[in-house]
Design a protein around this motif. Structure first.
Motif, PDB file in Angstrom:
ATOM      1  N   HIS A 197       0.982  -1.325   0.162  1.00 24.16           N
ATOM      2  CA  HIS A 197      -0.117  -0.359   0.032  1.00 24.16           C
ATOM      3  C   HIS A 197       0.865   1.095  -0.040  1.00 24.16           C
ATOM      4  N   ASP A 198       1.842   1.291   0.777  1.00 25.18           N
ATOM      5  CA  ASP A 198       2.903   2.775   1.080  1.00 25.18           C
ATOM      6  C   ASP A 198       3.813   2.221   1.203  1.00 25.18           C
ATOM      7  N   GLN A 199       4.317   0.957   0.858  1.00 27.66           N
ATOM      8  CA  GLN A 199       5.562   0.407   1.237  1.00 27.66           C
ATOM      9  C   GLN A 199       5.686  -0.232   0.145  1.00 27.66           C
ATOM     10  N   TYR A 200       7.122  -0.575  -0.042  1.00 27.97           N
ATOM     11  CA  TYR A 200       7.725  -1.539  -0.746  1.00 27.97           C
ATOM     12  C   TYR A 200       8.587  -2.624   0.033  1.00 27.97           C
ATOM     13  N   LEU A 201       7.847  -3.651  -0.632  1.00 25.88           N
ATOM     14  CA  LEU A 201       8.610  -5.104   0.273  1.00 25.88           C
ATOM     15  C   LEU A 201       9.383  -5.659  -0.490  1.00 25.88           C
ATOM     16  N   ILE A 202      10.852  -6.079  -0.327  1.00 26.14           N
ATOM     17  CA  ILE A 202      12.224  -6.213  -0.655  1.00 26.14           C
ATOM     18  C   ILE A 202      12.631  -7.177  -0.559  1.00 26.14           C
ATOM     19  N   GLU A 203      13.384  -8.468  -1.160  1.00 25.04           N
ATOM     20  CA  GLU A 203      13.341  -9.585  -0.603  1.00 25.04           C
ATOM     21  C   GLU A 203      14.618 -10.064  -1.223  1.00 25.04           C
ATOM     22  N   VAL A 204      15.839 -10.887  -0.306  1.00 27.07           N
ATOM     23  CA  VAL A 204      16.891 -11.110  -1.117  1.00 27.07           C
ATOM     24  C   VAL A 204      16.812 -12.656  -0.868  1.00 27.07           C
ATOM     25  N   THR A 205      16.839 -13.231  -1.566  1.00 28.47           N
ATOM     26  CA  THR A 205      16.748 -14.967  -1.542  1.00 28.47           C
ATOM     27  C   THR A 205      17.895 -16.076  -2.496  1.00 28.47           C
ATOM     28  N   ASP A 206      17.988 -16.733  -1.487  1.00 28.27           N
ATOM     29  CA  ASP A 206      18.839 -17.841  -1.688  1.00 28.27           C
ATOM     30  C   ASP A 206      18.642 -18.412  -2.232  1.00 28.27           C
ATOM     31  N   ASP A 207      19.123 -19.919  -2.930  1.00 29.18           N
ATOM     32  CA  ASP A 207      19.009 -21.097  -2.731  1.00 29.18           C
ATOM     33  C   ASP A 207      20.024 -22.080  -2.003  1.00 29.18           C
ATOM     34  N   GLY A 208      20.698 -21.895  -1.218  1.00 30.16           N
ATOM     35  CA  GLY A 208      21.598 -22.855  -0.099  1.00 30.16           C
ATOM     36  C   GLY A 208      20.815 -23.618   0.659  1.00 30.16           C
ATOM     37  N   ILE A 209      21.754 -23.585   1.702  1.00 32.52           N
ATOM     38  CA  ILE A 209      21.882 -25.107   2.402  1.00 32.52           C
ATOM     39  C   ILE A 209      20.514 -24.543   3.427  1.00 32.52           C
ATOM     40  N   GLY A 210      20.431 -23.480   3.717  1.00 33.08           N
ATOM     41  CA  GLY A 210      19.241 -23.344   4.399  1.00 33.08           C
ATOM     42  C   GLY A 210      19.853 -22.986   6.127  1.00 33.08           C
ATOM     43  N   ILE A 211      18.971 -22.090   6.986  1.00 34.64           N
ATOM     44  CA  ILE A 211      19.067 -22.648   8.034  1.00 34.64           C
ATOM     45  C   ILE A 211      18.564 -23.053   9.353  1.00 34.64           C
ATOM     46  N   ASP A 212      18.816 -23.429   9.757  1.00 33.43           N
ATOM     47  CA  ASP A 212      17.911 -24.288  10.938  1.00 33.43           C
ATOM     48  C   ASP A 212      16.805 -23.045  11.978  1.00 33.43           C
ATOM     49  N   GLU A 213      15.388 -23.692  12.107  1.00 32.94           N
ATOM     50  CA  GLU A 213      14.512 -23.249  12.857  1.00 32.94           C
ATOM     51  C   GLU A 213      15.248 -22.075  13.750  1.00 32.94           C
ATOM     52  N   LYS A 214      15.606 -23.197  14.552  1.00 35.18           N
ATOM     53  CA  LYS A 214      16.280 -23.029  15.796  1.00 35.18           C
ATOM     54  C   LYS A 214      17.039 -21.443  15.891  1.00 35.18           C
ATOM     55  N   HIS A 215      17.790 -20.963  14.807  1.00 33.16           N
ATOM     56  CA  HIS A 215      18.587 -19.904  14.523  1.00 33.16           C
ATOM     57  C   HIS A 215      18.311 -19.154  14.376  1.00 33.16           C
ATOM     58  N   LEU A 216      16.915 -19.104  13.684  1.00 31.16           N
ATOM     59  CA  LEU A 216      16.423 -18.024  13.552  1.00 31.16           C
ATOM     60  C   LEU A 216      15.947 -16.191  14.191  1.00 31.16           C
ATOM     61  N   PRO A 217      15.817 -16.672  15.512  1.00 27.96           N
ATOM     62  CA  PRO A 217      15.585 -15.415  16.113  1.00 27.96           C
ATOM     63  C   PRO A 217      16.335 -14.745  17.093  1.00 27.96           C
ATOM     64  N   ARG A 218      17.851 -15.942  17.104  1.00 25.86           N
ATOM     65  CA  ARG A 218      18.942 -14.684  17.261  1.00 25.86           C
ATOM     66  C   ARG A 218      20.173 -14.618  15.647  1.00 25.86           C
ATOM     67  N   PHE A 264      12.751  -7.060   3.382  1.00 24.31           N
ATOM     68  CA  PHE A 264      12.312  -6.007   4.482  1.00 24.31           C
ATOM     69  C   PHE A 264      11.630  -4.621   3.910  1.00 24.31           C
ATOM     70  N   THR A 265      11.193  -3.940   4.727  1.00 21.67           N
ATOM     71  CA  THR A 265      10.252  -2.588   3.735  1.00 21.67           C
ATOM     72  C   THR A 265      11.136  -1.675   3.354  1.00 21.67           C
ATOM     73  N   LEU A 266      10.661  -0.519   3.028  1.00 18.28           N
ATOM     74  CA  LEU A 266      11.145   0.324   2.571  1.00 18.28           C
ATOM     75  C   LEU A 266       9.872   1.548   2.436  1.00 18.28           C
ATOM     76  N   GLN A 267       9.617   2.816   2.600  1.00 16.00           N
ATOM     77  CA  GLN A 267       8.666   3.811   2.600  1.00 16.00           C
ATOM     78  C   GLN A 267       8.538   3.693   0.791  1.00 16.00           C
ATOM     79  N   LYS A 268       7.462   3.351   0.631  1.00 10.89           N
ATOM     80  CA  LYS A 268       7.250   4.030  -0.954  1.00 10.89           C
ATOM     81  C   LYS A 268       7.282   5.706  -1.338  1.00 10.89           C
ATOM     82  N   ILE A 269       7.404   5.945  -2.095  1.00 10.95           N
ATOM     83  CA  ILE A 269       7.354   7.384  -2.798  1.00 10.95           C
ATOM     84  C   ILE A 269       6.412   7.303  -4.149  1.00 10.95           C
TER      85      ILE A 269
END
Length: 341
Positions: free
Chosen positions: A263-284, A335-340
């Motif tokens: 609506h008033d922002q852009y959502l930017i995603e940076v995606t790789d197809d690597g080995i990934g990260i275990d869920e337990k590590h994500l919060p930290r 991450f998000t950025l304010q759209k103009i």
């Protein structure tokens, strides 16, 4: 329960007890009613006076203190003094709420203390590693300076790399400190994020080629995406995220950038197809010096502060960043950025 109701019930119980005992011995309704009335009135007056003077007034004082402490000085001054009509129940409620809030504060302080210990330990380790390496190279250099000049040059080059690592570490720590304290102002300007993303991808093309990682937009963006942000700091965000995807992704893999219009922002995603990260590590993952695989992290380089800097930059923009990942499939930072316009 109000004091008057509590005293009334207690006086009734005492009056009925004395009246029934009197009736049992006298077998007279008259004496029973008289004893009930006298004991009821006497009990009511006595209990009310004693409870009000020695118990109820103290409870009201405790309630007042807790209530004012919870409000804080400014809010208390704005609202004025509050007098409860039922302090017995209110003080129980206030104490439970206060105890819950204090428990949360204590838990938070314990987490912060644990984080402080880990941070100091990590800083010490990060500084010791290159310092000990430099010390070792210099000592060896002294021994072979005259006998083997070529080897001396190699040791000098290795020492130089460790000095550079120390310099990067100090600069990153300084950057985080300034971002946290607000010393670094955010220079908001209108710019095309698509153009910035392409510039960053071109700058990192050689690094991606060495790892045989393909950088691309997932879709072709023909139209500009104008945002209101600090261009140089967002450039740093993109460099850190894409560099991470190259370093920790798989060889012959890919890193893609997506832009979604909200609506008033852009959502930017940076995606790789690597080995990934275990869920337990994500919060930290955005903590300073937090490493999923310490051995591999030091092999590929870096200070361990890149994602922490990214998070602080976006928070300084009053924006958010998140991460999702699946083992053996890949990782996406968004991450998000304010759209103009």
């Amino acid at each position: 329960m109000k004091l008057s109701v509590l005293v009334l019930i207690t006086a009734l119980a005492v009056g009925l007890s004395i009246g029934l005992v009197n009736f049992h011995f006298q077998q007279s309704w008259y004496f029973m009613l008289v004893s009930f009335a006298v004991s009821f009135v006497t009990s009511f007056i006595m209990f009310y006076y004693l409870l009000e003077k020695y118990i109820y007034s103290k409870i009201k004082l405790i309630y007042k203190l807790i209530h004012n402490l919870k409000l804080g000085k400014d809010l208390k001054d704005a609202l004025g003094e509050y007098v409860s009509t039922d302090p017995i129940n209110d003080v129980e409620h206030e104490v439970k709420e206060w105890a819950g809030a204090k428990k949360q504060e204590i838990d938070l302080l314990k987490k912060q203390e644990q984080f402080r210990r880990e941070f100091l330990s990590n800083v010490s380790h990060e500084f010791k590693t290159p310092l000990f390496a430099i010390q070792g190279y210099i000592e060896t250099l002294q021994d072979c300076l005259l006998d083997d000049p070529e080897m001396a040059v190699k040791f000098l080059q290795k020492a130089e790399k460790n000095v550079e690592r120390l310099s990067y570490l100090i600069n990153d720590l300084d950057a985080i400190s300034k971002l946290e304290s607000g010393e670094v102002p955010i220079d908001y300007r209108k710019f095309d994020f698509v153009l910035l993303a392409k510039e960053v991808m071109e700058a990192l093309e050689d690094k991606a080629t060495k790892r045989r990682v393909q950088l691309s937009f997932k879709e072709k963006y023909m139209h500009p995406a104008f945002v209101n942000a600090d261009r140089e700091k967002i450039r740093q965000v993109m460099i850190n995220l894409i560099s991470n995807s190259i370093k920790y992704g798989k060889e012959n893999g890919s890193t893609a950038i997506k832009i979604f219009e909200l609506h008033d922002q852009y959502l930017i995603e940076v995606t790789d197809d690597g080995i990934g990260i275990d869920e337990k590590h994500l919060p930290r993952l955005f903590e300073r010096f937090y490493r999923i695989d310490s051995h591999r992290s030091r092999e590929v380089g870096g200070t361990g502060l890149g994602l922490a800097i990214v998070k602080h930059i976006l928070e300084a923009h009053q924006q958010i960043i998140s991460v999702r990942s699946t083992l053996q499939i890949g990782t996406t930072f968004a991450f998000t950025l304010q759209k103009i316009g």
